[in-house]
Design a protein around this motif. Structure first.
Motif, PDB file in Angstrom:
ATOM      1  N   GLU A   1       0.832  -1.196   0.000  1.00 15.13           N
ATOM      2  CA  GLU A   1       0.000   0.000   0.000  1.00 15.13           C
ATOM      3  C   GLU A   1       0.872   1.253   0.000  1.00 15.13           C
ATOM      4  OE1 GLU A   1      -3.064   0.080   2.957  1.00 15.13           O
ATOM      5  OE2 GLU A   1      -3.269  -2.106   2.975  1.00 15.13           O
ATOM      6  N   SER A   2       0.236   2.384  -0.219  1.00 12.46           N
ATOM      7  CA  SER A   2       0.946   3.657  -0.231  1.00 12.46           C
ATOM      8  C   SER A   2       1.491   3.968   1.160  1.00 12.46           C
ATOM      9  CB  SER A   2      -0.005   4.772  -0.675  1.00 12.46           C
ATOM     10  OG  SER A   2       0.650   6.008  -0.713  1.00 12.46           O
ATOM     11  N   GLY A   3       2.804   4.224   1.251  1.00 12.70           N
ATOM     12  CA  GLY A   3       3.419   4.448   2.548  1.00 12.70           C
ATOM     13  C   GLY A   3       4.432   5.575   2.521  1.00 12.70           C
ATOM     14  N   ILE A   4       5.606   5.305   3.089  1.00  7.82           N
ATOM     15  CA  ILE A   4       6.664   6.316   3.217  1.00  7.82           C
ATOM     16  C   ILE A   4       7.867   5.865   2.415  1.00  7.82           C
ATOM     17  CG2 ILE A   4       8.166   7.566   4.804  1.00  7.82           C
ATOM     18  CD1 ILE A   4       6.171   6.823   7.044  1.00  7.82           C
ATOM     19  N   LEU A   5       8.383   6.751   1.582  1.00  8.48           N
ATOM     20  CA  LEU A   5       9.604   6.502   0.827  1.00  8.48           C
ATOM     21  C   LEU A   5      10.733   7.320   1.447  1.00  8.48           C
ATOM     22  CD1 LEU A   5      11.100   5.284  -1.627  1.00  8.48           C
ATOM     23  CD2 LEU A   5      10.411   7.319  -2.928  1.00  8.48           C
ATOM     24  N   VAL A   6      11.792   6.641   1.887  1.00  5.96           N
ATOM     25  CA  VAL A   6      13.002   7.311   2.359  1.00  5.96           C
ATOM     26  C   VAL A   6      14.007   7.231   1.216  1.00  5.96           C
ATOM     27  CG1 VAL A   6      14.798   7.398   4.112  1.00  5.96           C
ATOM     28  CG2 VAL A   6      12.499   6.595   4.722  1.00  5.96           C
TER      29      VAL A   6
END
Length: 378
Positions: free
Chosen positions: A75-80
């Protein structure tokens, strides 16, 4: 969750960072960059991530995508997002060895931006050790060509960023312990001067030096710098034999502006310098990689406010500003994806033999990133 209680030890962090700094990785040395990607991939896999190796742009190093286990994985989350290429050629360690001097730690790429990339990974590690589950899934992306404008990875960056709700970029922090919520627009140019050959000893006047033509144009280009738009030349190559009037000379220029319309006018001025004489000599300007201006929108400012609240819990006032110098957040922020840049370490001297971090910022910035990972949600 008490962020101040996260298991972070500065000496251990420095020890873990050292191999990253001593693995030199200049952009144009694909083998060196790939050695760095091997190291980062191994450390990130050891932290529990699944690794995908992505072949690099032609002639450049690979990229690495790392996804961490999560109930909502996919699912759509956090990209570092970090780059692991540097401007320092292999061998720089002889002049700029990894070393600690008081409150500073030195090394090639330690500030821009291996220190921040490592802090981003250690934030994930610290949360896992503390048993803290993040509301959103986390992906880490390491890229290989940011220092030359990301010409080969821009499509990958945007493809990955569009899958995520937030983008965190641990580029160097702002002076005063702040973060970056916008970036200036940047354009690169390829310059070519074509001269007329002759023997530099016996027939000097018969020739026309491409180096002389380029030199005159470079002075004119840098004199175009004003308050609205800057112009600089950072690369020049020309000639082969000292006894020949050189017929070709090439260079690269950079222009930067706070507003897109100012950069657009600067681009027009640069392209207008192209000229061709009847005898075939001349000067040509071609537009290269361009980073769009990133102006903060509400999504980015909401992300900043969360970071500011976390910093306040940790005991400092987190400022923000738009910054010069490009980053891959130019792309994601300009596309309207909530992005927060400058989350990395504090220091000075990047791109020089004085590049260093402030040691005290290592654990502090790792906690800040960890707080964002732990609290960002739908």
């Amino acid at each position: 969750m008490d962020l101040a209680a996260l298991p972070l030890d500065t000496e251990a962090l420095l020890a873990g960072l050292r191999p990253w700094i001593e693995c030199e990785s200049p952009t144009f040395d694909a083998a060196a960059v790939n050695r760095m990607m091997d190291l980062a991939a191994a450390d990130t896999a050891a932290a529990g991530a699944s690794i995908t190796r992505i072949p690099g742009p032609k002639g450049l190093g690979d990229c690495v995508r790392a996804t961490f286990p999560h109930p909502r994985q996919g699912e759509s989350g956090i990209l570092v997002m970090s780059h692991l290429d540097t401007v320092h050629p292999v061998g720089t360690l002889a002049k700029l060895p990894f070393r600690r001097e008081g409150s500073r730690c030195y090394g090639p790429g330690i500030l821009d931006m291996k220190g921040g990339a490592y802090a981003g990974l250690q934030a994930i590690v610290a949360l896992a050790r503390a048993g803290v589950a993040t509301p959103l899934p986390i992906t880490v992306l390491y890229t290989s060509d940011e220092e030359i404008g990301s010409p080969g990875t821009r499509e990958l960056i945007m493809e990955e960023a569009r899958r995520h709700r937030y983008v965190l970029v641990p580029e160097p922090g702002q002076p005063g312990d702040g973060v970056v919520t916008g970036r200036y627009a940047i354009a690169r140019f390829n310059l070519a001067a074509e001269g007329r050959p002759s023997h530099a000893g016996s027939r000097l006047k018969d020739g026309r030096s491409a180096i002389s033509l380029m030199a005159r144009q470079l002075l004119a280009i840098e004199e175009m710098t004003g308050e609205d738009c800057t112009f600089s030349v950072g690369v020049i190559q020309g000639g082969q034999w000292v006894n020949c009037v050189p017929t070709s000379c090439r260079a690269e220029a950079l222009s930067m502006a706070k507003r897109q319309q100012d950069l657009d006018r600067g681009v027009e001025r640069m392209l207008a310098l192209s000229q061709r004489e009847a005898d075939g000599t001349g000067f040509t300007v071609e537009r290269g990689v361009t980073r769009p201006v990133w102006e903060p929108d509400e999504g980015t400012m909401a992300l900043y406010r969360q970071a500011r609240d976390i910093a306040a819990e940790l005991g400092w006032d987190l400022g923000h500003a738009s910054a010069g110098g490009g980053s891959d957040a130019n792309f994601t922020g300009a596309a309207g994806i909530p992005s927060l840049d400058g989350l990395g370490l504090l220091g000075a001297g990047y791109h020089t033999l004085e590049e260093h971090i402030e040691v005290g910022s290592l654990a502090r910035r790792t906690r800040l990133i960890a707080g964002l990972l732990a609290r960002l949600s739908d």
